[in-house]
Write a protein that holds these residues in place. Sequence first.
Motif, PDB file in Angstrom:
ATOM      1  N   ASP A 171      14.671 -28.803 -25.785  1.00  0.00           N
ATOM      2  CA  ASP A 171      14.059 -29.222 -25.351  1.00  0.00           C
ATOM      3  C   ASP A 171      14.166 -30.149 -24.451  1.00  0.00           C
ATOM      4  O   ASP A 171      14.996 -30.402 -23.652  1.00  0.00           O
ATOM      5  CB  ASP A 171      13.784 -30.524 -26.230  1.00  0.00           C
TER       6      ASP A 171
ATOM      7  N   ASP B  55      13.141 -33.325 -22.883  1.00  0.00           N
ATOM      8  CA  ASP B  55      13.449 -34.176 -22.990  1.00  0.00           C
ATOM      9  C   ASP B  55      15.183 -34.555 -23.224  1.00  0.00           C
ATOM     10  O   ASP B  55      15.748 -35.634 -23.270  1.00  0.00           O
ATOM     11  CB  ASP B  55      12.699 -35.155 -24.171  1.00  0.00           C
TER      12      ASP B  55
ATOM     13  N   ALA C   1       9.752 -39.902 -22.849  1.00  0.00           N
ATOM     14  CA  ALA C   1       9.276 -38.663 -22.536  1.00  0.00           C
ATOM     15  C   ALA C   1       8.481 -37.875 -21.732  1.00  0.00           C
ATOM     16  O   ALA C   1       8.157 -36.886 -20.711  1.00  0.00           O
ATOM     17  CB  ALA C   1       8.876 -37.990 -23.768  1.00  0.00           C
TER      18      ALA C   1
ATOM     19  N   ARG D 255       9.585 -34.899 -18.846  1.00  0.00           N
ATOM     20  CA  ARG D 255       8.819 -34.218 -19.577  1.00  0.00           C
ATOM     21  C   ARG D 255       8.566 -32.812 -18.361  1.00  0.00           C
ATOM     22  O   ARG D 255       7.826 -32.164 -17.757  1.00  0.00           O
ATOM     23  CB  ARG D 255       7.502 -34.299 -20.350  1.00  0.00           C
TER      24      ARG D 255
ATOM     25  N   ARG E 218       9.053 -26.554 -17.257  1.00  0.00           N
ATOM     26  CA  ARG E 218       8.865 -26.692 -18.340  1.00  0.00           C
ATOM     27  C   ARG E 218       7.343 -25.337 -18.619  1.00  0.00           C
ATOM     28  O   ARG E 218       6.791 -25.768 -19.708  1.00  0.00           O
ATOM     29  CB  ARG E 218       7.799 -27.708 -19.026  1.00  0.00           C
TER      30      ARG E 218
ATOM     31  N   HIS F 180       7.993 -24.439 -22.744  1.00  0.00           N
ATOM     32  CA  HIS F 180       8.064 -25.464 -23.174  1.00  0.00           C
ATOM     33  C   HIS F 180       6.664 -26.268 -22.940  1.00  0.00           C
ATOM     34  O   HIS F 180       5.699 -26.316 -23.994  1.00  0.00           O
ATOM     35  CB  HIS F 180       8.696 -26.383 -23.034  1.00  0.00           C
TER      36      HIS F 180
ATOM     37  N   ALA G 283       9.210 -34.987 -25.749  1.00  0.00           N
ATOM     38  CA  ALA G 283       8.730 -34.244 -24.303  1.00  0.00           C
ATOM     39  C   ALA G 283       7.184 -33.642 -24.821  1.00  0.00           C
ATOM     40  O   ALA G 283       6.134 -33.557 -24.737  1.00  0.00           O
ATOM     41  CB  ALA G 283       9.345 -33.240 -23.642  1.00  0.00           C
ATOM     42  N   HIS G 284       7.760 -32.973 -26.003  1.00  0.00           N
ATOM     43  CA  HIS G 284       5.972 -32.164 -27.079  1.00  0.00           C
ATOM     44  C   HIS G 284       5.547 -33.469 -27.495  1.00  0.00           C
ATOM     45  O   HIS G 284       4.329 -33.329 -27.332  1.00  0.00           O
ATOM     46  CB  HIS G 284       6.800 -31.720 -28.190  1.00  0.00           C
TER      47      HIS G 284
END
Length: 814
Positions: free
Chosen positions: A122, A124, A212, A216, A221, A224, A255-256
């Motif tokens: 991830d 983060d 986050a 992020r 990304r 992600h 982050a999500h």
Amino acid sequence: MDLDRLAAVHLFPVRHHSPRSSATLRAYLDEVRPKAIFVEGPSDATPLLEALVDPKTVPPVAILGYRTDGEPASSLWPFAAYSPEYVAVKWAFEHGARVELVDIPVGTTLAPFDGAPVGHDDADDPGGHEREIDEDRGEHGDHGEHGEHTDDGGAGDGGDGGPASAEEPQESIYAACARARGFRSFEEFWEASFEAPRYDPGPFREALLAYADLVRSDGDRLIHRARDAYMARSILERMGPDLAPHEVAAVLGAAHAAAFAARDVDPALEARLPAPIPCAVTLIPFSFPRLSEQLGYGAGNRAPQYYQRAHDAGGDFRRATLEVLIDFTEHLRLRGFMASLADTIEAFRLAVSLAELRGKAEPGLDEVREATIATMCRGDATHVDGFLWPAVIGRNVGRVGGGIGKNSLQEEFWREVRERRLPATDAPESFRLSLTNEVEVGTSVLLHRLRIAKIPYAAYAGTRAAGRGGAGARGQRRGQAASEVPPDELLRQLSETWEAQWTPATDVALVEKIVLGDTLEQVATRLLEEDLAACHTTGEAADVLLNAVLASSARAAASALDACDRFAAGDSDLPSLARACRAFAGLASFGSSRSLSSLGDGVIATMLEKTFARAVLRVHGGCTGSDEAVAPAKEALRTLHDVALSQPIVDRAAWFEAARALVDSDAVNPTASGLACGLLYLAQVIDDAEVARVVGLRLGSAAPPEAAASFLAGFLEVNALVLVKSRPVVEALDAFLGGILPERFKDTLPVLRRAFAALGATERRYLLENVLAARKLGDKARAAQAVLLEKDREKLKEMSEDLSQAMDDLDDLL
């Protein structure tokens, strides 16, 4: 895609394996009481969740996803007891809530994305971006498994705090967070800001979402964000019209969660994900050492045992610190050091004081280490790094409940480990097997099958050879990998020393190898047959034969024996044939110790006899060419000589005749001629007078100096001590050196230096004695010996000019 509805669910951001995240998450779930919980994890592993929280399953464990199309690839999703994802699943089962995993499936994770695996780390989590360096501990950043994560090396600050130059690595957002708050590393920043303080669920959620949202945007990304799109769609589809947003909780990497809260999801990016490949999932044991080492997942989890203590104490890091210090005090006392409860209390007080000075709510790992060094160890970090650091990492190995069946390879492996009392912990243990004991021979066969199957468990650490000689007998260096040891040397041992260590990679390999067979013998046989199919020479096939014997694979051994016979009929490569002779000689002498009598002694003896005869016929042709070209052939000559002396069934006379032909031939490489002469001399096939004649002839004035020097180099390779002790040989050598014309000496000197480079102190002493005797320097020889032993070169100036000249001549060479 209804992003407003998605943002309205109870989004709870977490960091993998964070005790504070898990404790605060449980409190948050108790508060909102969701009817459904969606957790980040491979969606096709949802059926495993019941087994994950089974009372008989003891973390750490891991979801293992692996390819089923024959390609060796896998990925792991580990869980500790304090992993937020594990806590969320467990809470759901305890409260009757629906729970599902919503991340991309394993098949997509392992499929190539722009040339690289998708992975599941991830944004983060800084484990893949930063590696902490401590000048006392050295480097102990987290290390990935299965190639899932990479290190971009960007943890610097450009030196002056300003913008980094084009030549310098850019400062990562994680290093910038630590620097802005005055901490030495990101881990220290995380402990001080998120791990140690006692948060209420609401403020913790808001603080982690803000963090986050900051990180992020750092780096690329794309993968992600594609996962964001997949998870967003999955959550909304699973909610359907029946679940209101306030009835749903989503436990995701920070982050999500931040992306969902900001409604920053691009549904079109899901199409960028690769099509899934055939895969399966299972649950396997994991361990604290692997949890601390795995890149990405290891971030924030440098010391799993320490965090487990904090988790068990309800997030009380002071309690965890005190428990660690008490254990370390006991460690010191057991080893004879002066350590008392007062020392423990003083170290604890110092750790708390350091935390307060650094603006931390409670002490963390850095304070524990520094306080221990300053108080109990009086500034010496030796015992801290030797015991304390491994102690806070821990050695715990998890256990999977009976709901998850092991495949047949796992069942066989664990049954054999239990019955043979082999190591089953994630820490290396050494043991020795006696190959005169039938049970321990069986253990050796098991370990060799694992070695051939490339299942990481036991490493070969050393042997004790049977007898003093034998074909190609050479000493085994301790710690040498089994893959680096010639199989014939493994075969002829009276004992073997192994170092075994179970790791999660062991079970991973056992799961992956099931496509090759249902038993370890079948897997080893399949791989040996694949190796055999790739062979092109007799020597290569003979190595497969030896490995088949070591693994007690009768089918592979029979196939390899047929291949050896087939290859040998047309094999003109001397090193290959000699390698096969060495293998057959080993089987003829020691094969019965492996209980593989189905090969038959008569078959092996016949193969050895025929292959040896073929090799002898190719001796002369194999020894022509440059020094580099004949290097393998010289090793083959040694092998054939050893076989001829140790095996009565081969034609020894034919070998001696071929070797003598090399000695007398001017057409072959001079180093091969010299080597053959030395071998025959040591075998007493030629006596001192004959060797003096041959050496005198080859080193005579009629011979080119370069060729003569090469002959000498090969001659001294065999056994320099025996040769330099022979006065006739040394006299011939002295005459040769003295007869080289000055204008040719420069061209000859490099070869001479290589020839004499292997002479040690003992060989040089004998050489000097015989040189002085050959020059009839009488009593001065004893004086020179004393000088050489004392290494007093100044005294040589007091000797006669003759003695000085002799020493000068030797200095040019030695």
